[in-house]
Design an enzyme around this catalytic site. Structure first.
Site, mmCIF file in Angstrom:
data_model
loop_
_atom_site.group_PDB
_atom_site.id
_atom_site.type_symbol
_atom_site.label_atom_id
_atom_site.label_comp_id
_atom_site.label_asym_id
_atom_site.label_seq_id
_atom_site.Cartn_x
_atom_site.Cartn_y
_atom_site.Cartn_z
ATOM 1 N N ASP A 173 0.875 -1.162 0.000
ATOM 2 C CA ASP A 173 0.000 0.000 0.000
ATOM 3 C C ASP A 173 0.921 1.223 0.000
ATOM 4 O O ASP A 173 2.075 1.128 0.434
ATOM 5 C CB ASP A 173 -0.874 -0.025 1.262
ATOM 6 C CG ASP A 173 -1.633 1.271 1.454
ATOM 7 O OD1 ASP A 173 -2.352 1.671 0.529
ATOM 8 O OD2 ASP A 173 -1.474 1.892 2.520
ATOM 9 N N ASP A 227 -0.892 -0.433 6.191
ATOM 10 C CA ASP A 227 -0.857 0.265 7.482
ATOM 11 C C ASP A 227 -1.852 -0.323 8.475
ATOM 12 O O ASP A 227 -1.957 0.150 9.599
ATOM 13 C CB ASP A 227 -1.097 1.772 7.306
ATOM 14 C CG ASP A 227 -2.473 2.089 6.742
ATOM 15 O OD1 ASP A 227 -2.775 3.270 6.561
ATOM 16 O OD2 ASP A 227 -3.255 1.154 6.479
ATOM 17 N N ASP A 265 -6.423 -1.396 5.104
ATOM 18 C CA ASP A 265 -5.857 -2.506 4.348
ATOM 19 C C ASP A 265 -6.130 -3.862 4.974
ATOM 20 O O ASP A 265 -5.544 -4.869 4.547
ATOM 21 C CB ASP A 265 -4.336 -2.320 4.217
ATOM 22 C CG ASP A 265 -3.985 -1.080 3.421
ATOM 23 O OD1 ASP A 265 -4.604 -0.863 2.369
ATOM 24 O OD2 ASP A 265 -3.111 -0.320 3.865
#
Length: 609
Positions: free
Chosen positions: A316, A508, A512
């Protein structure tokens, strides 16, 4: 050294004294035998009891039974020194095992020490000391210098520096002040703090970490499960083979019963699977301990094994590759100086809590005198903000806002958000605001490349231009930008299909969570204070450092290599000496090496992790 370890060492010393005295000193036969019996009972009595207890509970075939049968049979055929040697050196092996486990537990034990013993609750003018479990949400706790932070909370009074090394592995203290969020488990090194509690103890960071560490050993790697299954069938097989070796050849008239009984005893001693049963789990346990010392929380050895096989990393962007915090990167005035342009932008954004507005005010760094705002502030959705500053009508916003005002702006190609500023119908310049790449990100990707991780993928909802800029700086092989949360999972599914069993997702841990749970390995950045990270991920990087991903992969690969090394070494020596023992080519002394010696070597190899 623990009490258990000291007790075991004392038993070895006492038994050893009697054993070597019997061998060296010219003792009468009865005293000689008495010395050997005492030496045997000191180290062997517990093993005989354990074997009897296991038989009673239905667990018949294990190393305790092998040792008991072999040594008692050796006594029966008057091989007294050999019987004592088997038990004594077996106990030496057990001592090394316990020592190795204790050594491997040290880093995990230091992590377990993060549990706070008490909390000082402020009740009016009084300070009441209580168990952390009894503190309620919204209570204010007092944390004096040298005390451990008992619960997660927000500082309401005071400033200090916190030692976070037990959680992150980092020795550098973290400075905190009023308004900062702090987490349980850290040590207050500076001034006195008053903290408003935001999580009950059972929901606090420290409680969740402790629970994960305690449960880590329950999630075994496939290599560990293989050894457990192997030992289950191997032990009864060698007992029956030894029995057949003792009975069938003499019944067939080949040599005498005593010769074959000696060979069967030797066979039993050699066959003990201690090296496998001990060293393989110890390798993984050592790997988890080493990782925790580096500030990497691994939830079980199964995840350490999977991490060693990873060949594709999916990242991410916001909060993982970048800090997730906007900063003013550049100020470009059309006329005049940059400070005046920044000042106007800060006043226009005075009442906004948008991350971009916050970054502008932070860069300005001075106290805003709201009396300078002489008119209403107007939010213009999708465009920007309008305000009257010192009697001047000031606009701050995007290119669409400037177009609406019929103002020409320069063409800017930059990876970030542009905030244009105009006053009284005149264009004044722009500010470039961008999320900052993590400091160790470049080094992290170099390390990953050196480990053979060639496929790196970035998923982001941000604009393609920004994503491409970050990918170019970090040398990320593939990017997918302007994604919705559902799109991220779809792209991850594609990676999983192309690289079965070899994909790790790094996020994080907040938005996610689905991807962290779906990947072969989920690695959460931002572990401190992030409930979603601790819940959804398999591995948590406690200090948010991307470089720890490469460190985790190195530890995992080394752990798996050493575990396999031990399996090959132990089995090769076992089967070689078993064959020799069956045909009478080796004595019980060689059998002792094949059992205890191999165990000690395998254990010493395992603790290299």
């Amino acid at each position: 050294m623990t009490k258990l370890l000291k007790k075991r060492l004392y038993k070895i010393i006492i038994s050893g004294l009697f054993f070597f005295s019997a061998l060296i000193l010219p003792l009468p036969p009865k005293i000689y035998l008495a010395f050997l019996v005492v030496a045997y009972l000191v180290v062997g009595l517990d093993i005989i009891r354990k074997s009897a207890r296991n038989i009673k509970n239905g667990r018949i075939f294990d190393e305790n039974l092998l040792m008991t049968i072999a040594t008692l049979a050796a006594f029966a055929i008057k091989q007294y020194p050999e019987a004592v040697a088997v038990m004594l050196f077996y106990e030496v092996g057990e001592f090394f095992q316990t020592y190795a486990v204790n050594r491997s537990r040290k880093s995990i034990a230091s992590l377990m020490n993060i549990r706070p013993d008490y909390a000082n609750i402020i009740k009016g003018e009084e300070v009441i000391t209580s168990a952390p479990e009894k503190v309620a949400l919204g209570d204010t706790v007092l944390i004096r210098p040298g005390e451990r932070v008992p619960l997660d909370g927000i500082i309401t009074k005071g400033a200090s520096s916190l030692d976070t090394s037990a959680l992150t592995g980092e020795s550098l203290p973290r400075n905190v002040e009023k308004g900062d969020q702090i987490i349980s488990g850290c040590i207050n090194q500076g001034g006195t703090l008053e903290v408003k509690v935001t999580s009950l103890f059972k929901d606090s960071t420290v409680a969740k970490i402790l629970e994960l560490v305690e449960n880590a050993s329950a999630k075994k790697a496939s290599v560990e499960n293989l050894i457990t299954r192997f030992a289950k069938y191997y032990t009864p097989a060698v007992v029956f083979l030894a029995l057949a070796l003792a009975v069938i050849p003499p019944l067939c008239g080949y040599l005498d019963f005593e010769t074959w009984l000696y060979r069967a005893i030797t066979f039993l001693v050699i066959s003990c699977p201690c090296a496998l049963v001990i060293s393989v789990p110890l390798s993984f346990f050592g790997g988890i301990g080493r990782a925790s010392r580096e500030g990497i929380l691994v939830k079980g050895s199964v995840y350490l094994e999977s991490l060693a096989k990873i060949r594709c990393l999916v990242f991410d962007k916001t909060g993982t590759l970048t800090y997730g915090k906007f900063e003013v990167e550049k100020i470009v005035p059309q006329e005049g100086d940059a400070d005046s342009l920044l000042e106007l932008a800060a006043y226009v954004e005075a009442h906004s809590s948008h991350p971009i507005a916050v970054s502008i005010k932070k860069r300005y760094g001075k106290r805003l005198k709201l009396s300078r705002l002489t008119g209403d502030v107007e939010e213009m959705p999708g465009l920007g903000v309008k305000a009257v500053v010192d009697g001047r009508i000031v606009h701050a916003g995007n290119a669409k806002l400037m177009k609406k005002l019929n103002l020409k702006t320069p063409k800017v190609s930059a990876a970030g958000s542009l905030v244009y500023v105009a006053a009284d119908g005149k264009y004044l310049g722009y500010l470039l605001i961008a999320d900052q790449i993590r400091k160790d990100a470049k080094d992290a990707f170099v390390s990953l490349n050196n480990l053979g991780i060639k496929q790196t993928v970035m998923l982001t909802g941000d604009r393609k231009q920004i994503a491409q800029s970050i990918a170019d700086k970090l040398k990320i092989s593939t990017i997918f930008a302007e994604l919705l949360p559902a799109d991220k999972v779809n792209h991850l599914e594609t990676c999983l299909a192309q690289n079965p069993g070899q994909v790790a997702f790094i996020g994080d841990g907040i938005n996610d969570a689905p991807s962290l749970a779906r990947a072969d390995i989920g690695i959460a950045m931002g572990g401190i204070g992030s409930d979603a990270a601790i819940e959804a991920a398999d591995i948590v990087i406690m200090d948010d450092k991307l470089s720890k991903i490469a460190a985790a992969i190195k530890i995992a690969r080394r752990t798996l290599f050493i575990a396999k090394e031990n399996i090959i070494f132990a089995l090769a020596v076992k089967f070689l000496v078993l064959g020799l023992g069956a045909f009478g080519e080796v004595s019980i002394w060689a059998a002792v090496f094949a059992d205890v010696g191999v165990s000690v070597i395998a254990i010493l190899n395992a603790i290299r992790v």
